[in-house]
Design a protein around this motif. Structure first.
Motif, mmCIF file in Angstrom:
data_model
loop_
_atom_site.group_PDB
_atom_site.id
_atom_site.type_symbol
_atom_site.label_atom_id
_atom_site.label_comp_id
_atom_site.label_asym_id
_atom_site.label_seq_id
_atom_site.Cartn_x
_atom_site.Cartn_y
_atom_site.Cartn_z
ATOM 1 N N PHE A 85 0.833 -1.207 0.000
ATOM 2 C CA PHE A 85 0.000 0.000 0.000
ATOM 3 C C PHE A 85 0.869 1.259 0.000
ATOM 4 O O PHE A 85 0.653 2.177 -0.804
ATOM 5 C CB PHE A 85 -0.929 -0.004 1.212
ATOM 6 C CG PHE A 85 -1.708 1.277 1.382
ATOM 7 C CD1 PHE A 85 -2.731 1.606 0.490
ATOM 8 C CD2 PHE A 85 -1.408 2.168 2.414
ATOM 9 C CE1 PHE A 85 -3.438 2.792 0.633
ATOM 10 C CE2 PHE A 85 -2.116 3.347 2.566
ATOM 11 C CZ PHE A 85 -3.132 3.667 1.670
ATOM 12 N N TYR A 86 1.858 1.287 0.892
ATOM 13 C CA TYR A 86 2.726 2.475 0.959
ATOM 14 C C TYR A 86 3.580 2.617 -0.298
ATOM 15 O O TYR A 86 3.876 3.735 -0.742
ATOM 16 C CB TYR A 86 3.604 2.418 2.214
ATOM 17 C CG TYR A 86 2.812 2.600 3.497
ATOM 18 C CD1 TYR A 86 1.928 3.662 3.646
ATOM 19 C CD2 TYR A 86 2.935 1.698 4.555
ATOM 20 C CE1 TYR A 86 1.191 3.820 4.815
ATOM 21 C CE2 TYR A 86 2.203 1.852 5.728
ATOM 22 C CZ TYR A 86 1.337 2.924 5.849
ATOM 23 O OH TYR A 86 0.606 3.086 7.003
ATOM 24 N N GLN A 87 3.969 1.500 -0.885
ATOM 25 C CA GLN A 87 4.691 1.523 -2.157
ATOM 26 C C GLN A 87 3.831 2.191 -3.237
ATOM 27 O O GLN A 87 4.303 3.057 -3.981
ATOM 28 C CB GLN A 87 5.054 0.105 -2.580
ATOM 29 C CG GLN A 87 5.326 -0.103 -4.068
ATOM 30 C CD GLN A 87 6.692 0.360 -4.502
ATOM 31 O OE1 GLN A 87 7.640 0.280 -3.726
ATOM 32 N NE2 GLN A 87 6.793 0.861 -5.732
ATOM 33 N N LYS A 88 2.567 1.791 -3.315
ATOM 34 C CA LYS A 88 1.665 2.377 -4.325
ATOM 35 C C LYS A 88 1.455 3.861 -4.060
ATOM 36 O O LYS A 88 1.437 4.675 -4.999
ATOM 37 C CB LYS A 88 0.319 1.657 -4.331
ATOM 38 C CG LYS A 88 -0.661 2.198 -5.379
ATOM 39 C CD LYS A 88 -1.973 1.444 -5.368
ATOM 40 C CE LYS A 88 -2.882 1.888 -6.523
ATOM 41 N NZ LYS A 88 -3.316 3.286 -6.411
ATOM 42 N N GLU A 89 1.298 4.235 -2.822
ATOM 43 C CA GLU A 89 1.084 5.639 -2.492
ATOM 44 C C GLU A 89 2.291 6.496 -2.867
ATOM 45 O O GLU A 89 2.140 7.630 -3.334
ATOM 46 C CB GLU A 89 0.802 5.789 -0.991
ATOM 47 C CG GLU A 89 -0.545 5.238 -0.555
ATOM 48 C CD GLU A 89 -1.711 6.011 -1.132
ATOM 49 O OE1 GLU A 89 -2.031 7.089 -0.600
ATOM 50 O OE2 GLU A 89 -2.281 5.551 -2.148
ATOM 51 N N ALA A 90 3.479 5.944 -2.693
ATOM 52 C CA ALA A 90 4.699 6.727 -2.944
ATOM 53 C C ALA A 90 5.131 6.708 -4.410
ATOM 54 O O ALA A 90 5.502 7.739 -4.975
ATOM 55 C CB ALA A 90 5.839 6.195 -2.066
ATOM 56 N N GLN A 91 5.060 5.532 -5.042
ATOM 57 C CA GLN A 91 5.651 5.392 -6.377
ATOM 58 C C GLN A 91 4.771 4.664 -7.384
ATOM 59 O O GLN A 91 5.181 4.462 -8.530
ATOM 60 C CB GLN A 91 6.987 4.637 -6.269
ATOM 61 C CG GLN A 91 8.025 5.347 -5.411
ATOM 62 C CD GLN A 91 9.267 4.504 -5.211
ATOM 63 O OE1 GLN A 91 9.190 3.357 -4.755
ATOM 64 N NE2 GLN A 91 10.421 5.051 -5.564
ATOM 65 N N GLY A 92 3.588 4.272 -6.970
ATOM 66 C CA GLY A 92 2.742 3.466 -7.844
ATOM 67 C C GLY A 92 2.925 1.989 -7.535
ATOM 68 O O GLY A 92 3.837 1.597 -6.798
ATOM 69 N N VAL A 93 2.071 1.157 -8.120
ATOM 70 C CA VAL A 93 2.148 -0.286 -7.885
ATOM 71 C C VAL A 93 3.490 -0.815 -8.390
ATOM 72 O O VAL A 93 3.941 -0.480 -9.486
ATOM 73 C CB VAL A 93 1.005 -1.021 -8.606
ATOM 74 C CG1 VAL A 93 1.142 -2.530 -8.441
ATOM 75 C CG2 VAL A 93 -0.344 -0.551 -8.068
ATOM 76 N N LYS A 94 4.142 -1.622 -7.558
ATOM 77 C CA LYS A 94 5.434 -2.198 -7.933
ATOM 78 C C LYS A 94 5.275 -3.102 -9.146
ATOM 79 O O LYS A 94 4.412 -3.973 -9.182
ATOM 80 C CB LYS A 94 5.997 -3.000 -6.758
ATOM 81 C CG LYS A 94 7.376 -3.593 -7.019
ATOM 82 C CD LYS A 94 7.867 -4.355 -5.802
ATOM 83 C CE LYS A 94 9.241 -4.970 -6.064
ATOM 84 N NZ LYS A 94 9.726 -5.732 -4.890
ATOM 85 N N GLN A 95 6.120 -2.917 -10.161
ATOM 86 C CA GLN A 95 6.105 -3.752 -11.349
ATOM 87 C C GLN A 95 7.161 -4.851 -11.222
ATOM 88 O O GLN A 95 8.334 -4.565 -10.979
ATOM 89 C CB GLN A 95 6.380 -2.909 -12.593
ATOM 90 C CG GLN A 95 5.275 -1.911 -12.914
ATOM 91 C CD GLN A 95 3.988 -2.606 -13.339
ATOM 92 O OE1 GLN A 95 3.925 -3.223 -14.391
ATOM 93 N NE2 GLN A 95 2.950 -2.499 -12.522
ATOM 94 N N ILE A 96 6.748 -6.097 -11.375
ATOM 95 C CA ILE A 96 7.652 -7.237 -11.275
ATOM 96 C C ILE A 96 8.449 -7.364 -12.577
ATOM 97 O O ILE A 96 7.877 -7.303 -13.668
ATOM 98 C CB ILE A 96 6.870 -8.529 -10.998
ATOM 99 C CG1 ILE A 96 5.966 -8.351 -9.759
ATOM 100 C CG2 ILE A 96 7.819 -9.706 -10.824
ATOM 101 C CD1 ILE A 96 6.679 -8.000 -8.486
#
Length: 426
Positions: free
Chosen positions: A392-403
Motif C-alpha cells: 500500500f505504501y509503495q503504491k502511495e509513494a511510487q505506484g504499484v510495484k512492477q515485477i
C-alpha cells in the motif's frame, strides 16, 4: 507432419481454467509440425461459459464430436443450484450441507466412478476406434479431469495399439475434494484400481506440477514429464486505479479462503485511515456463500465488489488494474501440488502476488522463485498485514510495484514446444 488425436471434455465455449491448457496447445502445435485433431462432446453441460474463447480456436482445426449423457442435467430437475455448484467444484462444509447436497455428493461419488462423464466412455471408444482404423495418427492424448477420459485412452490403446499420453491437469485419488464425495471403501478402491491401470498402461504421463509427478512416481514406473500451464503474452500497459485493489480471479471455495487474510485487512482498515479510504476488494468468479459471509462479518462489505463470472478478456483487465493479486489454496497436504492456472497470467500481469496456502505449496514456492510476491501460511496473519501495508505504501509513494523477473519459460508457445518434443519422441 505428425498427427495427434486429442480427447478433451473442456473446449470453447466452456469457461474456466480447464479449457485454456489444450486450447493453447492446439493453437501452437502446428508451429512444431504437429497437426492436432480434437475430439469433444457434442452437447456438454459446462458449468461455466465464456463465448469469447470461441474466437480463439485456430482456423482450420478439425474437431470431432459425439453426444454425451450428462447426469448433472438430470440432477438439475431436483436442484439446479446445487447441481451447478457441485459440478463447479464448490462443496460446502459437511455441517452446512443440505440433505439434497449430501445425497448428490454420495451419488456422485459412488455411482459415477470415476466421474459423472463416465457415460461418454463407451460411445467414444466405439466412434474413435472407427476413426483410428481408417486414419493414421501418431499419438492419442487424453486430458483430465474428468479422468473418465483417460479410460477412453486406455480402451483405445488396448484395441488398436496406438501410442497414448495421459495428461493430468489435477491429481486423481489424492485431490482434496475426493474426501468430500462420501466414498464407500469399495468405491475408494475402484478409483485406486482405475488410477493404477491408467498410470501403468499409458506410454507417457504428463503432470502440471512436480508434486503430482512425485506422487505418481510412487505408483508407476512409466515415464512422467512436467509441463505446466502458462501465459500467452506479458501485460503491455498496466491499468491505473485510484483505489488500492486487492483482487482474486477465479473460483473461491470456502476452504480456499483463509480467514486470517480477511482479519488482517479488517485490522488495517481499523488502524490506517488512508488505507480505509482507498481499499477495494474485488472477487471475480464463483464465490462460495461462506466466503461472502466471512468477509461481511468482519465489516468489510462496503469494500467488497463481487464481479461474478467474467470472460477471460475481462479477467486479464481485472488483473492488470489490481494493486495486489491473491493466490489462495486450501490448507491441506493434498493441495501442496495444486498450481492454479491463474498463477501464470498473474506472472504476466507483473503485479505483486500474495500467495497463502499449505506448507510446502509448490505454487507458493514458484511465486518466491520468480520474485513475483510473497508466500505465507495460514498462521502468518501479522506477516500478511505487514506485506499488504508495504504494498500500500509503495503504491502511495511510487505506484504499484512492477515485477521484472524473467518468466519466459512459462510462455505457452515455449511449453507447446516441450509437448511437441515429447510427441515426436514417443
Amino acid at each position: 507432419m505428425k498427427k495427434a488425436l486429442i480427447v478433451t471434455y473442456y473446449w470453447p465455449p466452456a469457461g474456466g481454467p480447464g479449457v485454456q491448457r489444450w486450447l493453447k496447445f492446439v493453437t501452437y502445435l502446428r508451429d512444431f509440425d504437429i497437426e492436432p485433431v480434437v475430439y469433444i462432446p457434442e452437447n456438454p453441460g459446462y458449468p461455466l461459459l465464456d463465448k469469447s474463447l470461441v474466437d480463439e480456436i485456430p482456423t482450420g482445426i478439425r474437431i470431432l464430436k459425439q453426444p454425451i449423457f450428462e447426469p448433472y442435467k438430470v440432477a438439475e430437475i431436483f436442484s439446479k443450484g446445487d447441481s451447478k455448484t457441485i459440478s463447479s467444484g464448490i462443496i460446502a462444509k459437511e455441517q452446512e450441507q443440505s440433505a439434497i447436497q449430501k445425497l448428490m455428493l454420495f451419488v456422485r461419488g459412488n455411482f459415477f466412478i470415476p466421474d459423472a462423464r463416465k457415460f461418454w466412455i463407451k460411445p467414444s471408444v466405439r466412434y474413435l476406434k472407427l476413426v483410428l482404423e481408417k486414419e493414421m495418427f501418431d499419438v492419442l492424448i487424453t486430458t483430465g479431469p474428468p479422468h473418465s477420459l483417460h479410460l477412453i485412452g486406455l480402451a483405445l490403446q488396448k484395441s488398436v495399439g496406438i501410442k497414448w499420453i495421459a495428461d493430468f491437469r489435477d491429481p486423481w485419488t489424492e485431490i482434496g475434494y475426493h474426501k468430500k464425495l462420501k466414498l464407500t471403501q469399495s468405491s475408494r478402491q475402484k478409483h485406486l484400481n482405475l488410477e493404477s491401470e491408467v498410470l501403468n498402461k499409458a506410454d507417457h504421463i504428463i503432470t502440471t506440477s512436480h508434486t503430482t509427478k512425485a506422487e505418481f512416481e510412487s505408483k508407476t514406473t512409466r515415464p512422467i514429464r512436467v509441463i505446466t500451464n502458462g501465459f500467452d503474452k506479458l501485460q503491455e500497459e498496466p491499468i491505473t486505479s485510484d483505489y488500492f485493489e486487492i483482487s482474486h480471479i477465479g473460483s473461491l471455495l470456502s476452504g480456499r479462503s483463509p480467514e486470517i487474510l480477511w482479519k488482517a485487512i479488517a485490522e488495517i482498515v481499523e488502524d490506517v485511515p488512508d488505507f480505509r479510504n482507498k481499499l477495494k476488494i474485488r472477487l471475480a468468479g464463483k464465490i462460495s456463500s461462506e466466503v461472502k459471509e466471512n468477509i461481511i462479518e468482519l465489516g468489510l462489505q462496503k469494500y467488497l465488489q463481487i464481479e461474478g463470472y467474467v470472460s477471460h478478456k475481462e479477467a486479464l483487465e481485472l488483473q492488470n488494474r489490481a494493486s495486489i493479486l491473491l493466490l489462495l489454496e486450501i490448507d491441506s497436504v493434498e493441495t501442496r501440488g495444486i498450481i492454479p492456472g491463474k498463477i501464470f497470467e498473474y506472472f504476466a500481469a507483473k503485479k505483486p502476488i500474495l500467495s497463502i496456502g499449505p506448507v510446502s505449496w509448490e505454487a507458493g514456492k514458484m511465486v518466491l522463485d520468480s520474485q513475483s510476491g510473497t508466500y505465507l501460511l495460514y498462521s502468518d496473519k501479522e506477516k500478511v498485514k505487514s506485506w499488504i501495508l508495504d504494498q500500500f505504501y509503495q503504491k502511495e509513494a511510487q505506484g504499484v510495484k512492477q515485477i521484472t523477473s524473467d518468466i519466459s519459460k512459462y510462455r505457452r508457445r515455449e511449453l507447446t514446444g516441450e509437448l511437441a518434443d515429447l510427441i515426436k519422441k514417443i
